[in-house]
Design an enzyme around this catalytic site. Structure first.
Site, PDB file in Angstrom:
ATOM      1  N   TYR A  58     -49.711  25.391  78.226  1.00  0.00           N
ATOM      2  CA  TYR A  58     -50.559  24.619  79.131  1.00  0.00           C
ATOM      3  C   TYR A  58     -51.355  26.524  79.871  1.00  0.00           C
ATOM      4  CZ  TYR A  58     -53.401  22.596  82.486  1.00  0.00           C
ATOM      5  OH  TYR A  58     -54.284  21.897  82.969  1.00  0.00           O
ATOM      6  N   LYS A  64     -54.487  28.629  79.039  1.00  0.00           N
ATOM      7  CA  LYS A  64     -55.792  28.037  79.912  1.00  0.00           C
ATOM      8  C   LYS A  64     -55.915  29.609  80.539  1.00  0.00           C
ATOM      9  CE  LYS A  64     -55.912  23.910  81.509  1.00  0.00           C
ATOM     10  NZ  LYS A  64     -57.313  23.832  80.717  1.00  0.00           N
TER      11      LYS A  64
END
Length: 253
Positions: free
Chosen positions: A154, A158
């Protein structure tokens, strides 16, 4: 925005949470909104809220990591609402785990939705923006881009969205298109509630503990992000492009 000039916005991952709040805010701002989520039926709740408030919206089911599905979805939006000139890349999933426990599938699925999905959506929508000589793309990053235990996939995705944002801003600027990025901090939403449940922590206690770590001493609301999106797609921000803004209740990065 006059009816004849009503612009069309696409919000991905808009069945709930930040996406739903953003879709409703853009409808209030006068945009026609395409509410995209994996399941069309799930997106209908957001559409109903927009329509009942006097706005115009449609629900579209699409897997943003699938190129054919993305092309079909954007084509449908153009036919039913008009050429989309605003894109909010919000769709996201989490598959958290420490590195030694993280599977290839955990890695690939998160990259597929966040990074490939944002690429496919931007590629499909940019031609409408270029033709119009005006466009707005807003990508949703996260404070996790700065590193977060158990989120190698993640965090990487991001952080990647921030580089993607800056590159698109350079490429598309001459066509009247701005591209910016919002990196939320702790937001009280269904996603963070699910995290608390997974950790076996009471939701109210979880929020209170996180609030203590935030300078403004409260969790963020989904509306905090929706209002920042509203600024980025407005004419007021036409000289702001390639920027990453941390909406986190205090300084980051």
């Amino acid at each position: 925005m006059a009816e004849s000039q009503q612009r069309v916005a696409i919000v991905t991952g808009a069945a709930r949470g930040i996406g739903a709040a953003t879709a409703q805010r853009l409808a209030q701002d006068g945009f026609k909104v395409a509410v995209i989520d994996l399941e069309e039926s799930a997106a209908k709740t957001t559409v109903d809220a927009i329509v009942s408030a006097g706005g115009s919206a449609i629900a579209v089911g699409a897997d943003v990591s699938d190129a054919a599905a993305v092309e079909a979805a954007v084509e449908r939006v153009a036919e039913e609402l008009g050429a989309p000139t605003v894109l909010i890349n919000n769709a996201g999933i989490t598959r958290d785990n420490l590195l030694f426990k993280m599977s290839e599938q955990d890695w690939d699925s998160v990259m597929g939705v966040h990074l490939k999905g944002s690429f496919l959506m931007a590629r499909a929508v940019q031609k409408h923006m270029v033709d119009a000589g005006w466009g707005r793309i807003v990508n949703l990053s996260s404070t996790s881009a700065l590193g977060n235990r158990g989120q190698a996939n993640y965090s990487t995705a991001k952080a990647g969205l921030q580089g993607f944002t800056k590159t698109l801003a350079i490429e598309l600027g001459k066509f009247g298109v701005t591209v910016n990025c919002i990196a939320p901090g702790f937001i009280a939403s269904e996603m963070t509630k699910a995290t608390a449940e997974r950790l076996g922590v009471d939701w109210e206690e979880f929020k209170a503990a996180r609030a203590k770590e935030i300078p403004v001493q409260r969790p963020g609301d989904v509306e905090d992000i929706a209002q920042t999106v509203s600024f980025f797609v407005d004419e007021r921000s036409s000289f702001v492009s390639g920027q990453v803004i941390y909406v986190a209740g205090g300084p980051k990065a």
